[in-house]
Structure formats: structure tokens, C-alpha cells
Design an enzyme around this catalytic site. Structure first.
Site, PDB file in Angstrom:
ATOM      1  N   CYS A   2      61.858  -6.717   8.676  1.00  0.00           N
ATOM      2  CA  CYS A   2      62.331  -5.977   7.513  1.00  0.00           C
ATOM      3  C   CYS A   2      62.367  -6.890   6.298  1.00  0.00           C
ATOM      4  CB  CYS A   2      63.739  -5.474   7.778  1.00  0.00           C
ATOM      5  SG  CYS A   2      63.858  -4.523   9.288  1.00  0.00           S
ATOM      6  N   ARG A  27      56.395  -6.728   5.191  1.00  0.00           N
ATOM      7  CA  ARG A  27      57.313  -7.081   6.269  1.00  0.00           C
ATOM      8  C   ARG A  27      57.735  -5.878   7.105  1.00  0.00           C
ATOM      9  NH1 ARG A  27      59.739 -12.056   5.531  1.00  0.00           N
ATOM     10  NH2 ARG A  27      61.466 -11.394   6.835  1.00  0.00           N
ATOM     11  N   TRP A  75      61.217  -2.229   9.396  1.00  0.00           N
ATOM     12  CA  TRP A  75      60.300  -2.249  10.539  1.00  0.00           C
ATOM     13  C   TRP A  75      61.212  -2.037  11.745  1.00  0.00           C
ATOM     14  CZ3 TRP A  75      59.382  -5.409  14.899  1.00  0.00           C
ATOM     15  CH2 TRP A  75      58.108  -5.264  15.485  1.00  0.00           C
ATOM     16  N   ASN A 100      68.266  -7.822   7.868  1.00  0.00           N
ATOM     17  CA  ASN A 100      66.987  -8.162   8.500  1.00  0.00           C
ATOM     18  C   ASN A 100      67.324  -8.988   9.732  1.00  0.00           C
ATOM     19  OD1 ASN A 100      64.386  -9.013   9.142  1.00  0.00           O
ATOM     20  ND2 ASN A 100      64.449 -10.700   7.684  1.00  0.00           N
ATOM     21  N   GLY A 101      66.794  -8.617  10.887  1.00  0.00           N
ATOM     22  CA  GLY A 101      67.077  -9.380  12.101  1.00  0.00           C
ATOM     23  C   GLY A 101      67.575  -8.469  13.206  1.00  0.00           C
ATOM     24  N   GLU A 483      39.978 -14.538  17.747  1.00  0.00           N
ATOM     25  CA  GLU A 483      40.478 -14.165  16.423  1.00  0.00           C
ATOM     26  C   GLU A 483      39.701 -12.955  15.886  1.00  0.00           C
ATOM     27  OE1 GLU A 483      43.015 -14.650  14.806  1.00  0.00           O
ATOM     28  OE2 GLU A 483      42.510 -14.185  12.737  1.00  0.00           O
ATOM     29  N   LYS A 487      41.387  -9.389  14.909  1.00  0.00           N
ATOM     30  CA  LYS A 487      41.231  -8.734  13.595  1.00  0.00           C
ATOM     31  C   LYS A 487      40.808  -7.279  13.781  1.00  0.00           C
ATOM     32  CE  LYS A 487      42.936 -10.790  11.544  1.00  0.00           C
ATOM     33  NZ  LYS A 487      43.582 -11.986  11.908  1.00  0.00           N
ATOM     34  N   GLU A 490      43.658  -5.134  15.232  1.00  0.00           N
ATOM     35  CA  GLU A 490      44.786  -4.988  14.300  1.00  0.00           C
ATOM     36  C   GLU A 490      44.533  -3.916  13.248  1.00  0.00           C
ATOM     37  OE1 GLU A 490      47.096  -9.130  13.348  1.00  0.00           O
ATOM     38  OE2 GLU A 490      44.977  -9.105  12.887  1.00  0.00           O
ATOM     39  N   HIS A 506      32.086 -12.544  35.540  1.00  0.00           N
ATOM     40  CA  HIS A 506      33.223 -12.472  36.465  1.00  0.00           C
ATOM     41  C   HIS A 506      34.087 -11.249  36.208  1.00  0.00           C
ATOM     42  CE1 HIS A 506      32.156 -16.309  38.116  1.00  0.00           C
ATOM     43  NE2 HIS A 506      32.156 -16.856  36.910  1.00  0.00           N
ATOM     44  N   LYS A 605      54.011  -8.439   8.925  1.00  0.00           N
ATOM     45  CA  LYS A 605      53.429  -9.725   8.550  1.00  0.00           C
ATOM     46  C   LYS A 605      54.216 -10.884   9.138  1.00  0.00           C
ATOM     47  CE  LYS A 605      50.708 -12.345   6.142  1.00  0.00           C
ATOM     48  NZ  LYS A 605      49.390 -12.441   6.770  1.00  0.00           N
TER      49      LYS A 605
HETATM   50  C1  G6P Z   1      52.460 -11.525  12.974  1.00  0.00           C
HETATM   51  C2  G6P Z   1      51.353 -11.351  11.937  1.00  0.00           C
HETATM   52  C3  G6P Z   1      50.158 -12.205  12.346  1.00  0.00           C
HETATM   53  C4  G6P Z   1      50.566 -13.650  12.512  1.00  0.00           C
HETATM   54  C5  G6P Z   1      51.730 -13.789  13.512  1.00  0.00           C
HETATM   55  C6  G6P Z   1      52.306 -15.205  13.502  1.00  0.00           C
HETATM   56  O1  G6P Z   1      52.070 -10.966  14.178  1.00  0.00           O
HETATM   57  O2  G6P Z   1      50.980  -9.999  11.842  1.00  0.00           O
HETATM   58  O3  G6P Z   1      49.163 -12.121  11.336  1.00  0.00           O
HETATM   59  O4  G6P Z   1      49.481 -14.397  12.950  1.00  0.00           O
HETATM   60  O5  G6P Z   1      52.783 -12.904  13.148  1.00  0.00           O
HETATM   61  O6  G6P Z   1      52.872 -15.441  12.246  1.00  0.00           O
HETATM   62  P1  G6P Z   1      53.061 -16.871  11.607  1.00  0.00           P
HETATM   63  O7  G6P Z   1      53.692 -16.591  10.272  1.00  0.00           O
HETATM   64  O8  G6P Z   1      53.989 -17.629  12.514  1.00  0.00           O
HETATM   65  O9  G6P Z   1      51.741 -17.517  11.508  1.00  0.00           O
END
Ligand code: G6P
Length: 610
Positions: A2, A27, A75, A100-101, A483, A487, A490, A506, A605
């Protein structure tokens, strides 16, 4: 998670809070709300399900003008996204709180407060905190003491901002495990989860420490630490231009951030390398001493940052010959580990606030690792403050939830770090110069890949109607494939799995048919011939291949085999360059599918809760 924002000012704060929420939307974005105090006996509140725009509409129909206010973008963790669960939460009609938390012991407190006659209108843990503070307030305290007493009962991670209509000239905030920054203005002050929220109103910030509680007035900020001692927290200036948080000419933040990579990779290398050498001192005054004695590296991270750690492992073992382990933070923190002597604990995090990564770091410190190094993008973040040595990536604010420029700058910083470590472990000057020269070429090479954008957009059409996809890579390109798959899933919601190409036979080969596009990264290294055999395995099963290949790798386009030639790059820096076409591919697939590229469903994020 949040986002919270608050303001106390001589001017109306409604617009400041709304703009702050827009900037914090990365967030969390399932609901949003605002509470303002404006001379009436009760708090004025608006809450809406959905994005901040929905709240903005509600407020423009029924303005909430006032000089003191708090706001929140959510969130969901406890209770579905709904208006009743949206913040601010209240106790009575005069006390409002944003949070937040996560409050871990909220059930027990809820039962206790219910038994005392408090009524709950939401399923959130936050409402428990509101009533706890409300109870203390009624017992004869002032708002500050009521908050202070309440937080003594809370277990978990939280940042709170609280206002009371009886005390219309201040807000009380506290921080325990979740980020909170105070924005210092002239005749007005602010608070937020992230500096970005406040850039339109100030560039001066105070970072609260864990356990701090602060009384924020328009002309005064008073902070007390966990022990109740009055403390000063230094003021720092925001380093990037305020514009860096704007989308500019781009359709999405993600695209803007992909295109910023040549610039920010350059900024990340600047001052840290000469034409031929790494400047070890630039990694910190103590770096030389510290690296001399490192015998093992333990990397911890989450999400995209974890993939950066996976690439770094190849580099560290190859160039420095130092054993390196990589683990996701949420696994590491909950298992027993064997600590090798002289282990460097390396945390990678864009935000520096990821709850699992921070928890792993704190545990590691107790367990006695040699030292903690952070690779991080946010100055003043918890990770930066709690690590012994810090290498800041210079990506600037990253707003798109799917990480792009943070990843390639993490890799740049990690490679520079690896070279410094390798120098202590026998890397000769010639090899170092060879790789440093390759690092200097990166901004230009990434630009060359960006020039392929149109062709990649064309290629993306083949993925639009697919439900599954496979990403293959070998060696240090395996994490690049991971990665790439992350992407795609996501932002386009297409199921994407990454495999080391040698594992294909395998299991995953059984899935391959014309409905399963297979993406492969093939730079010209000594694994390329083996990789080509893997491609044949796919073709023989009718799979459609999309290969990003070095010209010299000599992968020829054929029926069912689409090849995009990537300019020749050094084998060591190749993971950085080959990441970029995969970012563009996912971006264009998502745009074609019409998803919310910058704020994909169910994600956030910065994950500041467990
Ligand atoms: C969330 C974000 C990702 C990020 C991950 C780790 O899942 O959506 O994009 O890689 O957190 O975040 P950090 O800030 O620790 O790199």
C-alpha cells in the site's frame, strides 16, 4: 504494497494528497481513500474501489478541502478490495488512520476490542489499530500518546499516519518495518511511503528509522525513537530531477524505462570504472579491505532482483573463482543455513524495502556473516541504511511494476563488483581491461537493440493468442530466459516458463507443439552449438521458435524458426544486452492484449509485507 501520504499545510491539501496517491499507485491500486480535517467536528472521508482516478472523480463531485489530511492506495492483504475495506479507517467519527504493512496479532486484538464494545465494519487489520488508538485516546490521552501506547501492542510490520478532528494542526506517524519518509516544506510538511509521492511539493526528505514516532506540524517536526528519546533525523535532498517520475512522450512507464536503459547503465558505471579498470574505492572506502577477505558470496533477493543474482553467480564463480550461492529471500529466511567462514552477504533490491529481503539481511547479521553489501536503487531505503557497503544503481525512479531498467543497472553494478572481487582473487589486468572495455560498450549496444523495436513488435503478434510459452537459455543466459518469462507472465498474463535449454528433453519437450512458442537467447558463446541442437529438438516436434541470436552464432531462419539478429557483444556482458529484446517482446504482447502494462493485476511494485 500500500501507499500512504499525508500533509499539514496552510493551503488546501486535497490536491497534494491526490497527486501523491497517483504517484504511489504503483504500490497498490485496488482501492483508494482520503480523510481530511477542515474545521468540522468530524473527519471528512472518501473511499472508492479501483484506481486513484475513481477517488479523484468522487472528490471532484464532493470536495474534501482542508489543511490536514491523510490518504491511501491499497493492495489488499486482509479482506477483499471493497469500499468498506479501503483506508482511511476510523474509530468513531473523529479519528482516522492509514496503514501500510501487516499487523500479525490483529485477530487477538480484534477479539479483545470487540469484547470491550468496539464495532468493526471491515475485515482489515488496520481497523483494529484505529480502535486501539481510539480506546487510548478516550482514556484521556492526546493523539501522540494514544498512538505511542497502541503501537506497543502491535506485532508485525507497519507504517501509520493518524489524525484526529480534535487536534486539527498535526498528524502523528510511526514506522516499524514499513517505509515512511517525511517531506520537509516551508510552512508545511508531508509524509509518504516513498519520496516520489512528494516531489511536486518538496525535494527535502527525512527518513524515519525503525521504531520512530513523529509529530508532524506545519512548522515543526518532532521525532522520538523507540526508547522515547527525542532524536534528529538528517535532511537529504532528492537526487534525481522531479521529471524522472513523469511518463513524458511514452505511452507507458515501462516503455519509457526500457528506453532509458542506455542512459542509466552509463550512469551506473560512471565514476566506478576507468577505460580499463574498476575503481575499487568507488565501491566504498572500506571495499578493498572487505573484499580481500571474502571467501564465499551469499546472494539474497526476490523477483527480478533474484534473476540479477542468478546472473551474478556465473560471473562471480567464473571471474573471481569465489563460490557463490543465490537464494530467494522468502526461502532463505525460513530455513537453517550453514554459514561458510568469511561469507559476504549480498542483497539485491530495487526498492530496498522488500520485506523478505530485509528480514533475511537482519537474520544474516545475527548469524554472523562477514559483511553485508547492498545493490539498491533507492537512496535512504532500509536496505541501504542497514548494509555495511552499498553500491547504488542509478536507474532513477522505476514506476512500471514490471522491473526493467532496475534489472540491467543491477547487472551493471554486479559486474563491476565482481571485477573488484576478482582482482583480489587472481584476475589479471588484461582480462579486467577486456571486460571493462565491454562494459563501456553497453549503452551503445543496448541502443542498437532498441532500434529493433519495430521488428520485435511485429514478432509479438505471434504470441497474442497463445496461452503458454517456453523460454530457453544456457549458462548465464538461463537467468535471462527466466527474466524474459517473468516479464511475459507479469504483464501479458501468458503462462511462461524458463528452462535451461539442456533440460528440455527431461520434461518440457512433452509440451512442445505449434501452440507453444519457444523463445531462445543465443549469444555466440561456447554453448551455442549445444543450444542449436536443443533448437532442433524443438523444431522436430513442430514447435515454433523465436531466437535472438548473435550474427556470428549462424542460426539461420527457416520454416518455424524466426531469428532476430542481435549485434555481437562480449560473452560476459551479453546477459545485459539480451535482456532488452525480451523486455520489448513482453511489452508489445501486453499492449496487443490490452492489459494494464504499468500496473498488472494482483501485483505491486514494492512488496513491503511478507
Ligand atoms: C515485486 C516487484 C518486482 C520486483 C520484486 C523485488 O514483486 O513487482 O518487480 O522484482 O518485488 O523487489 P525489489 O525492490 O526488492 O527489487
Amino acid at each position: 504494497m500500500c501507499g500512504i501520504v499525508g500533509a499539514v499545510s496552510e493551503r488546501d491539501v486535497q490536491g497534494i494528497l491526490l497527486e501523491g496517491l497517483r504517484r504511489l499507485e504503483y504500490r497498490g491500486y485496488d482501492s483508494a481513500g482520503m480523510a481530511v480535517i477542515n474545521g468540522k467536528p468530524e473527519v471528512q472521508r472518501a473511499r472508492e474501489v479501483g484506481k486513484v482516478a475513481a477517488l479523484a472523480d468522487a472528490i471532484s463531485a464532493n470536495p474534501l478541502a482542508g489543511h490536514l489530511g491523510i490518504a491511501h492506495t491499497r493492495w489488499a492483504t486482509h479482506g477483499e478490495p471493497s469500499q468498506v475495506n479501503a483506508h482511511p479507517h476510523m474509530s468513531g467519527d473523529r479519528l482516522a488512520i492509514v496503514h501500510n504493512g501487516i499487523i500479525e496479532n490483529y485477530q487477538e486484538l480484534r477479539e479483545e476490542l470487540k469484547a470491550e464494545g468496539f464495532e468493526f465494519t471491515s475485515q482489515t487489520d488496520t481497523e483494529v489499530v484505529a480502535h486501539l488508538i481510539g480506546k487510548n485516546y478516550k482514556a484521556g490521552g492526546n493523539l501522540y500518546n494514544a498512538v505511542k501506547t497502541a503501537i506497543g501492542r502491535l506485532r508485525g510490520a507497519f507504517a501509520l499516519a493518524v489524525v484526529h478532528a480534535n487536534e486539527p494542526d498535526h498528524l502523528v506517524v510511526c514506522r516499524e518495518g514499513s517505509p515512511l519518509v517525511v517531506g520537509v516544506g516551508i510552512g508545511e510538511n508531508f509524509i509518504a511511503s516513498d519520496q516520489l509521492a512528494l516531489l511536486p511539493v518538496t525535494d527535502r526528505f527525512m527518513f524515519l528509522e525503525e521504531g520512530d514516532i513523529a509529530d508532524i506540524r506545519k512548522d515543526k517536526i518532532e521525532i522520538h525513537d523507540r526508547e522515547g528519546q527525542a532524536v534528529e533525523r538528517s535532511i537529504s535532498r532528492f537526487e534525481h530531477g522531479a521529471d524522472s517520475a513523469d511518463k513524458g512522450e511514452y505511452r507507458h512507464y515501462m516503455l519509457k524505462e526500457i528506453y532509458e536503459q542506455p542512459k542509466v547503465i552509463k550512469a551506473t558505471m560512471e565514476g566506478r570504472i576507468t577505460a580499463t579498470r574498476v575503481l575499487e574505492q568507488a565501491l566504498g572506502t572500506d571495499a578493498e579491505n572487505l573484499l580481500e577477505n571474502v571467501r564465499h558470496v551469499q546472494i539474497i533477493a526476490c523477483g527480478t532482483s533474484y534473476h540479477a543474482g542468478m546472473v551474478a553467480r556465473y560471473w562471480i564463480e567464473d571471474l573471481a573463482g569465489v563460490p557463490c550461492s543465490v537464494e530467494v529471500a522468502s526461502e532463505f529466511r525460513y530455513r537453517k543455513h550453514v554459514i561458510q567462514p568469511d561469507t559476504l552477504f549480498l542483497c539485491i533490491s530495487q526498492s530496498g524495502e522488500t520485506a523478505d529481503t530485509l528480514a533475511a539481511l537482519r537474520q544474516a547479521k545475527k548469524a554472523g556473516f562477514r559483511a553485508a553489501l547492498a545493490i539498491c536503487n533507492v537512496p535512504g531505503s532500509s536496505l541501504v541504511r542497514e548494509s555495511d557497503l552499498v553500491i547504488m544503481t542509478q536507474a532513477g525512479p522505476e514506476i512500471g511494476v514490471a522491473s526493467t531498467k532496475a534489472f540491467t543497472t543491477q547487472l551493471t553494478a554486479l559486474l563491476i563488483f565482481t571485477l573488484a572481487l576478482a582482482r583480489h582473487n587472481g584476475l589479471n589486468a588484461e582480462r579486467e581491461a577486456d571486460i571493462v572495455k565491454a562494459i563501456h560498450l553497453l549503452p551503445g549496444q543496448v541502443n542498437d537493440v532498441l532500434a529493433l523495436d519495430g521488428e520485435i513488435e511485429e514478432m509479438s503478434k505471434a504470441f497474442m493468442d497463445k496461452n503458454h510459452s517456453l523460454f530457453l537459455g544456457r549458462g548465464s543466459q538461463y537467468p535471462v530466459a527466466m527474466e524474459g518469462a517473468l516479464k511475459l507472465k507479469e504483464i501479458s498474463y501468458i503462462h511462461a516458463e524458463a528452462y535451461p535449454a539442456g533440460e528440455l528433453k527431461h520434461g518440457p519437450l512433452a509440451l512442445v507443439d505449434s501452440e507453444m512458442p519457444v523463445v531462445t537467447v543465443a549469444p555466440n558463446n561456447d554453448l551455442v552449438e549445444k543450444l542449436k541442437s536443443n533448437l532442433e529438438e524443438v523444431r522436430a516436434r513442430g514447435g515454433e521458435l523465436f531466437v535472438f541470436a548473435d550474427k556470428a552464432a549462424d542460426v539461420k531462419p527457416e520454416e518455424g524458426l524466426h531469428v532476430m539478429q542481435i549485434p555481437s557483444v562480449h560473452e560476459i556482458t551479453a546477459p545485459i544486452v539480451y535482456t532488452v529484446p525480451l523486455q520489448l517482446l513482453s511489452y508489445h504482447v501486453a499492449v496487443l492484449k490490452g492489459t494494464d502494462v504499468d500496473q498488472p493485476r494482483n501485483l505491486a511494485k514494492s512488496v513491503t509485507v511478507e
